[in-house]
Design an enzyme around this catalytic site. Structure first.
Site, PDB file in Angstrom:
ATOM      1  N   GLU A 165       0.686  -1.535  -0.165  1.00 51.13           N
ATOM      2  CA  GLU A 165      -0.491   0.127   0.115  1.00 51.13           C
ATOM      3  C   GLU A 165       0.887   1.000  -0.473  1.00 51.13           C
ATOM      4  O   GLU A 165       1.175   1.688   1.411  1.00 51.13           O
ATOM      5  CB  GLU A 165      -0.920   0.324   0.889  1.00 51.13           C
ATOM      6  CG  GLU A 165      -1.980  -1.126   1.365  1.00 51.13           C
ATOM      7  CD  GLU A 165      -2.842  -0.806   1.993  1.00 51.13           C
ATOM      8  OE1 GLU A 165      -3.162   0.270   3.522  1.00 51.13           O
ATOM      9  OE2 GLU A 165      -4.269  -1.585   2.212  1.00 51.13           O
ATOM     10  N   GLU A 253      -6.264  -7.465  -0.684  1.00 49.45           N
ATOM     11  CA  GLU A 253      -6.625  -7.255   0.807  1.00 49.45           C
ATOM     12  C   GLU A 253      -8.271  -6.422   1.108  1.00 49.45           C
ATOM     13  O   GLU A 253      -8.096  -5.710   0.073  1.00 49.45           O
ATOM     14  CB  GLU A 253      -5.543  -6.109   1.495  1.00 49.45           C
ATOM     15  CG  GLU A 253      -5.446  -6.212   2.937  1.00 49.45           C
ATOM     16  CD  GLU A 253      -4.402  -5.017   3.840  1.00 49.45           C
ATOM     17  OE1 GLU A 253      -3.090  -5.622   2.849  1.00 49.45           O
ATOM     18  OE2 GLU A 253      -4.759  -3.991   4.122  1.00 49.45           O
TER      19      GLU A 253
END
Ligand code: MG
Length: 334
Positions: A165, A253
């Site tokens: 991320e 995710e």
């Protein structure tokens, strides 16, 4: 909040029987990877070797360096396949001073234990560089993925996820894309063909920005992360922009709750997301195999380190995610 079903006396008795039957679930002999082979991005779809779309459902391990470390073993991988019917797992190599930066051997060993177990169990596995600052030390990722590609690049199970991320304070063009191109080149030197998933700006949400300036590679998908309590239709609209441009997305995710891991299980929002993922034949991994005291963790601290979990060992989010994953079909037509 999703209603919590209290374990009945009967369920407790059944769990006792189950628990006494075996310490570690036996590795299955065949499964999803034998059925579909090496995955490939074909425009906006991920397809198997027969060219048909495959939509996987599974679970991400938590950061390899903290509470989740004890779960990085074959027992848990086998349990996720046997009891959760997971078709994919995600090994999250934590990159920070307590993780791979400070203890590279220990953290790499945890991740490779999960990779080896996933291969033995015939599951797909994401090798996740779990970092918010990967562009600041690209040489580390280059060396790690070079090693992974040499070691595992011939296995159809393997999917590389090279930047979990990226945060919102960096740009695709100047930070993320140049990093990704370096790491992809390192992987492709040894593995010309396995799927690579690239993180996108703002915690892997801005797939519209990434696909406006795509990376050239024959087998690439872009990460889309969502937390159902926080992210709703506006994020699905970004996903649609990327899909309509013909790029593949991969939900490496997702969480049932708020983006910070707290809040309740937002069941109606999860359902809207799952309808969207089904419609577009996307694959997804729930965050996370973890017993940290936060909503997103699937486990309670009572959970054994090697699987064989009872209902009481699961958190409300864990029970909710388990039902969802158990009922997911990899074949989008079903
Ligand atoms: Mg390969």
């Amino acid at each position: 909040m999703h209603p919590i079903k209290l374990p009945s006396v009967l369920a407790a008795f059944a769990a006792l029987l189950l628990f006494s039957s075996s310490a570690i679930a036996a590795p299955p002999t065949s499964g999803i990877v034998s059925a579909h082979g090496r995955l490939r991005a074909d425009h906006s779809h991920i397809v198997g070797e027969d060219g048909k779309p495959v939509s996987l459902a599974g679970v991400s391990f938590g950061w390899s360096q903290w509470e989740a470390a004890r779960f990085y073993n074959a027992g848990v991988v086998n349990w996720l396949k046997q009891d959760w019917h997971a078709s994919i797992v995600r090994a999250a190599l934590g990159i920070d001073p307590a993780g791979y930066l400070g203890q590279p051997a220990e953290n790499k060993a945890r991740v490779t234990a999960v990779i080896d177990a996933a291969i033995a169990a015939d599951l797909y596995v994401l090798i996740d560089w779990h970092d918010h600052h990967a562009h600041q030390h690209p040489e580390l990722a280059v060396a790690f993925f070079q090693e992974m590609a040499r070691r595992y690049g011939h296995k159809p199970n393997i999917i590389y996820e090279i930047y979990n991320e990226p945060m919102g304070d960096i740009t695709w063009a100047q930070d993320i894309k140049p990093y990704a191109e370096r790491v992809i080149a390192a992987i492709r030197a040894s593995d010309p063909d396995n799927l690579i998933v690239v993180g996108t700006p703002t915690y892997s949400q801005d797939v519209d920005l990434a696909t406006a300036d795509p990376i050239k590679d024959p087998n690439l998908a872009y990460s889309l992360h969502f937390y159902a309590g926080t992210h709703k239709q506006s994020l699905r609209d970004k996903a649609l922009v990327a899909l309509n441009r013909g790029f593949a997305l991969f939900v490496t995710e997702w969480g049932t709750c708020l983006a910070d891991g707290a809040g309740g299980v937002d069941a109606p929002s999860v359902q809207e997301w799952m309808t969207f993922l089904r419609e577009h034949q996307l694959s997804h991994c729930n965050w996370a195999v973890y017993d940290k005291h936060e909503t997103a963790s699937i486990l309670a601290p009572t959970a054994a380190s090697i699987g064989n979990w009872t209902d009481a060992d699961l958190s409300p989010s864990g029970r909710f995610a388990r039902e969802l994953i158990r009922n997911w079909s990899a074949d989008p037509a079903k």
